[in-house]
Enzyme design. Structure first.
Site, PDB file in Angstrom:
ATOM      1  N   HIS A 300      35.825  43.909  48.952  1.00 22.13           N
ATOM      2  CA  HIS A 300      36.848  42.998  48.419  1.00 22.13           C
ATOM      3  C   HIS A 300      36.560  42.674  46.952  1.00 22.13           C
ATOM      4  O   HIS A 300      37.459  42.742  46.102  1.00 22.13           O
ATOM      5  CB  HIS A 300      36.850  41.728  49.274  1.00 22.13           C
ATOM      6  CG  HIS A 300      37.731  40.620  48.790  1.00 22.13           C
ATOM      7  ND1 HIS A 300      38.806  40.152  49.510  1.00 22.13           N
ATOM      8  CD2 HIS A 300      37.695  39.846  47.672  1.00 22.13           C
ATOM      9  CE1 HIS A 300      39.400  39.170  48.850  1.00 22.13           C
ATOM     10  NE2 HIS A 300      38.728  38.956  47.736  1.00 22.13           N
ATOM     11  N   GLU A 301      35.308  42.323  46.656  1.00 20.69           N
ATOM     12  CA  GLU A 301      34.950  41.942  45.286  1.00 20.69           C
ATOM     13  C   GLU A 301      35.036  43.129  44.327  1.00 20.69           C
ATOM     14  O   GLU A 301      35.479  42.977  43.181  1.00 20.69           O
ATOM     15  CB  GLU A 301      33.557  41.317  45.258  1.00 20.69           C
ATOM     16  CG  GLU A 301      33.417  40.034  46.075  1.00 20.69           C
ATOM     17  CD  GLU A 301      34.438  38.974  45.703  1.00 20.69           C
ATOM     18  OE1 GLU A 301      34.751  38.842  44.502  1.00 20.69           O
ATOM     19  OE2 GLU A 301      34.937  38.289  46.609  1.00 20.69           O
ATOM     20  N   HIS A 304      38.367  43.713  42.752  1.00 14.95           N
ATOM     21  CA  HIS A 304      38.753  42.792  41.675  1.00 14.95           C
ATOM     22  C   HIS A 304      38.350  43.314  40.297  1.00 14.95           C
ATOM     23  O   HIS A 304      38.940  42.912  39.287  1.00 14.95           O
ATOM     24  CB  HIS A 304      38.076  41.433  41.869  1.00 14.95           C
ATOM     25  CG  HIS A 304      38.729  40.546  42.874  1.00 14.95           C
ATOM     26  ND1 HIS A 304      40.087  40.429  43.009  1.00 14.95           N
ATOM     27  CD2 HIS A 304      38.190  39.683  43.794  1.00 14.95           C
ATOM     28  CE1 HIS A 304      40.368  39.554  43.966  1.00 14.95           C
ATOM     29  NE2 HIS A 304      39.242  39.098  44.457  1.00 14.95           N
ATOM     30  N   ASP A 315      44.317  37.792  44.232  1.00 19.79           N
ATOM     31  CA  ASP A 315      44.211  37.163  45.553  1.00 19.79           C
ATOM     32  C   ASP A 315      45.553  36.520  45.899  1.00 19.79           C
ATOM     33  O   ASP A 315      45.698  35.305  45.894  1.00 19.79           O
ATOM     34  CB  ASP A 315      43.091  36.107  45.566  1.00 19.79           C
ATOM     35  CG  ASP A 315      41.711  36.731  45.521  1.00 19.79           C
ATOM     36  OD1 ASP A 315      41.481  37.734  46.223  1.00 19.79           O
ATOM     37  OD2 ASP A 315      40.855  36.226  44.781  1.00 19.79           O
TER      38      ASP A 315
END
Length: 370
Positions: A300-301, A304, A315
């Site tokens: 997920h990170e 970004h 998000d």
């Protein structure tokens, strides 16, 4: 043909279960200019029921999170704050806001603290998305929000005088401030994230179109190729711990971790930091459908970080129910959509392994509000 019809019918059932009821409350956000780049947001519950929601990554969050999007000449201005992944259960009371029907709250913030507006001129500001709602401190659904579009004239000199929310650290090696059990946990998470991302890339490019539609709301070849390319980029970044395009901290170098935050990313510096509960709360790799773990949090990170794949994700929504309610354009740039898709992708070929998020499982999960 029968299998295709059945899959389509089940997907329709899922989408129906995720649809917002007509009386679902919404949050109306009114943006006004206070002074130059200082903005006030007034958030109102327009529904007929009291709602309790997570205000982290939203208005009232004291951290430098992305509350609004800024545009100059239709091009989005780079955000220089943090994007963080939150717990979905066991949330602390100070992370929650309750609004009665018709009630409002206000939040003032300076957009120049998390964006370079020293050029001055006309800037357009707006925001929309979904906020997690909770029951017994556990995320149980979502509530949509949308703002007006605010156009402001920025005084360049005043904007330049606004202190930046985050002072950049010196770049270090790719994995920084890591030792002992945390170094071991992160090493395992990176390996697992690489495996998940590689499997998800294959599933995105040539796997089930029904499953891809479920998460990304389209089956167009261009979108499938873009999603697969991002997953491959994440797999590549996670595969090396001594080089790469991001700096990954085992601990919190900026002080933005709290009891509800698993990890966060500073996209403008391609820096990722794990928080204490990343290690104490999350399993290395979950066996549950759409559950959080260290591997998908790391994945997920990585999405970004624009240096991994540009543009970096936002998000717009958290969790399966909210993420699968996004439009195709939003899903393509939603970090949790990638984490959720990867979570349900078998690591082995489909002939020898089945997804932990089989279609039947997802129908049951939706009905149980999990």
């Amino acid at each position: 043909m029968k299998v295709t019809i059945l899959a389509s019918a089940i997907l329709a059932l899922i989408n129906g279960a995720l649809a917002l009821p007509a009386n679902t409350p919404t949050l109306d956000v009114t943006l006004t200019q206070v002074d130059n780049t200082r903005i006030k947001a007034t958030v109102k519950n327009t529904g007929n029921e009291k709602v309790t929601f997570v205000h982290l990554n939203f208005f009232q969050d004291a951290a430098p999170v992305k509350k609004v999007s800024l545009f100059r000449n239709a091009t989005e201005v780079e955000f220089t704050g943090i994007k963080r992944r939150l717990l979905t259960e066991g949330l602390s009371d100070d992370a929650l806001t309750t609004l009665a029907p018709g009630a409002t709250f206000e939040d003032e913030f300076d957009v120049a603290s998390t964006a370079d507006l020293t050029e001055g001129g006309t800037v357009t500001i707006r925001t929309d998305g979904f906020v997690p709602i909770t029951t017994d401190r556990k995320v149980s659904g979502y509530i949509p929000y949308q703002s007006n579009e605010l156009e402001i004239e920025v005084d360049a000199a005043k904007a330049a005088a606004v202190p930046q929310a985050i002072k950049l650290l010196d770049r270090r090696t790719k994995v920084a401030s890591c030792s002992g059990s945390r170094a071991s946990a992160l090493s395992t998470a990176l390996r697992n994230a690489a495996s998940l991302a590689n499997a998800a890339a294959s599933a995105a490019s040539s796997g089930s179109s029904t499953r891809f539609q479920e998460y990304f709301k389209t089956t167009s070849s261009s979108t499938r190729n873009t999603v697969a390319a991002r997953f491959r980029a994440v797999a590549s970044e996670a595969s090396s711990q001594s080089s790469g395009k991001t700096t990954y901290y085992c601990t919190d170098p900026y002080g933005y971790c709290d009891s509800n935050t698993l990890a966060y990313t500073l996209p403008s510096s391609n820096l990722i930091a794990n928080c204490d509960i990343y290690y104490s709360y999350l399993p290395a790799l979950t066996s549950s459908c759409h559950a959080q773990d260290q591997a998908t949090t790391t994945l997920h990170e990585f999405t970004h970080a624009p240096a991994v794949y540009s543009p970096g994700t936002d998000d717009y929504a958290y969790g399966y129910r909210a993420s699968t309610a996004l439009s195709a354009s939003q899903a393509l740039l939603n970090a949790d959509t990638y984490a959720l898709f990867a979570n349900g992708t078998p690591l082995l070929p489909l002939s020898t392994s089945t997804s932990k998020c089989s279609t039947l499982t997802m129908v049951i999960a939706v009905n149980l509000n999990c």
